[in-house]
Design a protein around this motif. Structure first.
Motif, PDB file in Angstrom:
ATOM      1  N   ARG A 127       6.297  46.422 -24.652  1.00  0.00           N
ATOM      2  CA  ARG A 127       4.753  45.872 -25.183  1.00  0.00           C
ATOM      3  C   ARG A 127       5.234  45.650 -26.588  1.00  0.00           C
ATOM      4  N   ASP A 128       5.371  46.581 -26.981  1.00  0.00           N
ATOM      5  CA  ASP A 128       5.360  46.435 -29.345  1.00  0.00           C
ATOM      6  C   ASP A 128       6.233  45.052 -29.347  1.00  0.00           C
ATOM      7  N   ARG A 129       7.558  44.472 -28.275  1.00  0.00           N
ATOM      8  CA  ARG A 129       8.343  43.799 -28.786  1.00  0.00           C
ATOM      9  C   ARG A 129       8.094  42.388 -27.634  1.00  0.00           C
ATOM     10  N   ASP A 130       7.435  42.030 -26.797  1.00  0.00           N
ATOM     11  CA  ASP A 130       6.847  41.457 -25.898  1.00  0.00           C
ATOM     12  C   ASP A 130       8.323  40.898 -24.931  1.00  0.00           C
ATOM     13  N   TYR A 131       8.288  41.792 -24.114  1.00  0.00           N
ATOM     14  CA  TYR A 131       9.585  42.062 -23.042  1.00  0.00           C
ATOM     15  C   TYR A 131       8.195  42.157 -21.950  1.00  0.00           C
ATOM     16  N   THR A 132       8.523  42.027 -20.852  1.00  0.00           N
ATOM     17  CA  THR A 132       7.707  41.898 -19.641  1.00  0.00           C
ATOM     18  C   THR A 132       9.164  43.503 -19.080  1.00  0.00           C
ATOM     19  N   LEU A 133       9.077  43.832 -17.720  1.00  0.00           N
ATOM     20  CA  LEU A 133       9.762  44.358 -16.652  1.00  0.00           C
ATOM     21  C   LEU A 133       9.397  43.430 -15.331  1.00  0.00           C
ATOM     22  N   GLU A 134      10.630  43.315 -14.458  1.00  0.00           N
ATOM     23  CA  GLU A 134      10.422  42.937 -13.194  1.00  0.00           C
ATOM     24  C   GLU A 134      10.426  44.184 -12.292  1.00  0.00           C
ATOM     25  N   GLU A 135      10.239  44.315 -11.244  1.00  0.00           N
ATOM     26  CA  GLU A 135       9.791  45.602 -10.168  1.00  0.00           C
ATOM     27  C   GLU A 135      10.860  46.221 -10.350  1.00  0.00           C
ATOM     28  N   VAL A 164      18.234  44.741 -23.364  1.00  0.00           N
ATOM     29  CA  VAL A 164      17.762  43.498 -24.181  1.00  0.00           C
ATOM     30  C   VAL A 164      19.261  42.167 -24.186  1.00  0.00           C
ATOM     31  N   GLU A 165      20.275  42.765 -24.350  1.00  0.00           N
ATOM     32  CA  GLU A 165      21.362  42.191 -25.103  1.00  0.00           C
ATOM     33  C   GLU A 165      21.734  41.630 -23.690  1.00  0.00           C
ATOM     34  N   GLN A 166      21.389  42.737 -22.841  1.00  0.00           N
ATOM     35  CA  GLN A 166      22.327  41.624 -21.291  1.00  0.00           C
ATOM     36  C   GLN A 166      21.737  40.359 -20.970  1.00  0.00           C
ATOM     37  N   ILE A 223      13.220  26.664 -20.155  1.00  0.00           N
ATOM     38  CA  ILE A 223      12.763  28.057 -20.200  1.00  0.00           C
ATOM     39  C   ILE A 223      11.540  28.670 -20.464  1.00  0.00           C
ATOM     40  N   ASN A 224      10.851  29.162 -19.322  1.00  0.00           N
ATOM     41  CA  ASN A 224       9.011  29.095 -20.526  1.00  0.00           C
ATOM     42  C   ASN A 224       8.924  30.596 -21.327  1.00  0.00           C
ATOM     43  N   ASP A 225       7.817  30.725 -21.220  1.00  0.00           N
ATOM     44  CA  ASP A 225       7.851  32.421 -22.872  1.00  0.00           C
ATOM     45  C   ASP A 225       8.148  33.803 -21.934  1.00  0.00           C
ATOM     46  N   SER A 226       7.128  33.178 -19.767  1.00  0.00           N
ATOM     47  CA  SER A 226       7.800  34.333 -19.471  1.00  0.00           C
ATOM     48  C   SER A 226       9.278  34.533 -18.447  1.00  0.00           C
ATOM     49  N   SER A 227      10.241  33.660 -18.643  1.00  0.00           N
ATOM     50  CA  SER A 227      11.370  33.895 -18.499  1.00  0.00           C
ATOM     51  C   SER A 227      12.236  34.621 -19.412  1.00  0.00           C
TER      52      SER A 227
END
Length: 500
Positions: free
Chosen positions: A422-430, A465-467, A480-484
């Motif tokens: 959340r702090d770095r604008d990433y989201t997690l897939e289930e 994040v690196e992978q 690629i959109n922001d979500s991807s």
């Protein structure tokens, strides 16, 4: 202003070197060895400085000495040794002497006749056996104060203590006895036991990085408030017990302040705190919140946190450590001095001559002298910190609160990972959550003492994040959109699972 600095790294100051039937004096690695071979009498060595410090109203002499075991003389620990000043020759001087079995004496020798300013008496602050001992002489106008290992043992009027017979300084050894002289520092410009750090803003000190502490300073946020402190506390993952302790402490501080305003009597309060627990559990974060709390409640003016560890306090050579500790204290005044991994100052099985002992001795005095302007927070593993307190009588009594941190559960480790996202604008897939659960369950099950909890989560996050970047780079960014570009998948964590 530094008048004289000697760490015995070379022969620049040309101390006496000799080897006769009565005495042997030689330079060893980082020290000057002074051996008196006779079983009777004493031997003194001295030198004259280029600048006469005796004329100053305020000065500070700091000496580090060590007695060497002498198995030929079973009574060697009863033999006196120490520092001389105002010396004219071997039979005209003033002396500050100690013995390794725990006695000290301050006296004058004039034409071979001895006069006691302080009779030979026992003192618990003297380190027994072949340990390092620090002797200090501090003049402040009409009073001269004598310290052993940073603890005041005697005050004598300047009229008596500075009734000098000559201008030389040096060392004296009684009986069949050997000492190592590790360092000698003389400085002026007003060094007092409470004002030492503030008054050392000379060019010499500013330019000598060896005498300055290495630290990181965390400043309280602008427009901070009491409510914001607790809002930030409640954002932390887990630590329900710590949060309860923090709230209880804050309640106590508020009521104490109100009672003071009403002129009611209060318990004597120490602001010093110990944080105990595994690494990576948020001890530094709590220390910063404590600083902010003290500021908001008016206990400390700034509430900033000066963060140091052993390396930032211990000097490279004997004699430097005292100045580094005082510098750290000066930087932390009106705020918090946070010592991480404080147990490393005195370790089980470590040498009694380790410089960390000096850090602790000085801190004990500064914590008491500056209790109205300084909070010291120590942090570290529970067992090691217990050994530190057992090894240094009086240290644990300086602290009013002990906070105990628990290791994070696998579920809490996942929550911390999500917070990083959340702090770095990433989201997690289930699917990534399932992978994380497996990683943290395995790590929790086999974790050892060195498992670093929140830091371990950071390693996992940075790896993912690196992978993820290696995966995303294969695509055209325009497609690629922001979500991807923000999504972390299970495949971004597989490599870490295999490695772990």
């Amino acid at each position: 202003m530094f008048i004289f600095e000697e760490y015995f790294l070379d022969e620049r100051h040309r101390w006496t070197l000799c080897n006769t039937k009565d005495v042997e004096i030689f330079r060893e690695h980082n020290c000057h060895v002074f051996q008196h071979k006779r079983s009777y009498g004493y031997w003194a060595i001295w030198k004259k400085l280029n600048e006469d410090f005796y004329e100053y109203d305020e000065f500070h002499i700091h000496v580090v000495l060590e007695q060497v075991p002498n198995f030929k003389n079973p009574n060697y620990q009863q033999e006196q040794y120490g520092f001389i000043w105002g010396a004219l020759d071997a039979v005209n001087h003033l002396s500050f002497l100690i013995t390794s079995n725990g006695n000290y004496q301050i006296c004058k020798c004039e034409n071979g006749n001895w006069e006691e300013y302080s009779e030979l008496q026992e003192n618990d602050n003297i380190h027994r056996g072949n340990s390092l001992n620090i002797l200090e002489i501090r003049r402040k106008k009409d009073i001269v104060k004598f310290y052993i290992n940073s603890v005041l043992v005697k005050e004598i009027s300047t009229q008596i203590a500075m009734k000098i017979l000559g201008k030389n300084i040096g060392f004296l050894v009684c009986g069949e006895n050997t000492i190592k002289i590790h360092s000698l520092i003389i400085k002026t410009s007003g060094i007092d036991d409470k004002d030492s750090a503030e008054k050392r803003n000379t060019d010499e000190f500013e330019n000598n990085t060896n005498l300055k502490a290495s630290f990181f300073e965390h400043v309280s946020p602008e427009n901070d408030s009491f409510e914001q402190v607790f809002a930030d506390l409640n954002l932390l993952v887990g630590h329900d017990l710590i949060k309860q302790q923090f709230l209880s402490f804050a309640n106590f501080l508020q009521v104490k302040s109100e009672r003071s305003k009403r002129g009611l009597k209060n318990l004597d309060l120490s602001l010093h705190i110990v944080l105990l627990g595994p690494p990576g559990t948020g001890k530094t974060t709590i220390a910063r919140l404590v600083g902010r709390l003290y500021k908001q409640l008016g206990y400390l003016e700034k509430g900033h946190v000066v963060e140091v560890d052993r390396a930032g306090l211990v000097g490279a050579y004997l004699g430097q450590t005292a100045y580094r500790v005082d510098d750290a204290v000066q930087q932390a005044l009106d705020g918090v001095l946070f010592i991480d991994e404080a147990y490393s100052l005195i370790t089980e099985g470590g040498s009694s001559n380790d410089y960390g002992h000096e850090v602790v001795q000085i801190l004990l005095k500064r914590m008491e002298d500056r209790r109205d302007r300084l909070a010291v927070i120590m942090a570290g593993y529970t067992e090691e910190m217990e050994f530190l307190f057992k090894s240094s009588p009086g240290l644990s009594s300086r602290f009013s609160r002990f906070f105990y941190f628990e290791r994070f559960t696998p579920k809490e480790l996942i929550l911390i990972f999500q917070q990083f996202c959340r702090d770095r604008d990433y989201t997690l897939e289930e699917s990534a959550k399932s992978a994380l659960s497996e990683i943290f369950e395995n790590a929790y099950a086999k974790q050892g003492k060195m498992f670093d909890n929140g830091r371990y989560v950071r390693k996992v996050f940075e790896y993912s994040v690196e992978q993820q970047a290696n995966r995303i780079i294969l695509y055209d960014f325009k497609e690629i959109n922001d979500s991807s570009i923000s999504l972390i998948r299970a495949e971004d964590l597989i490599g870490f699972m295999d490695r772990d």
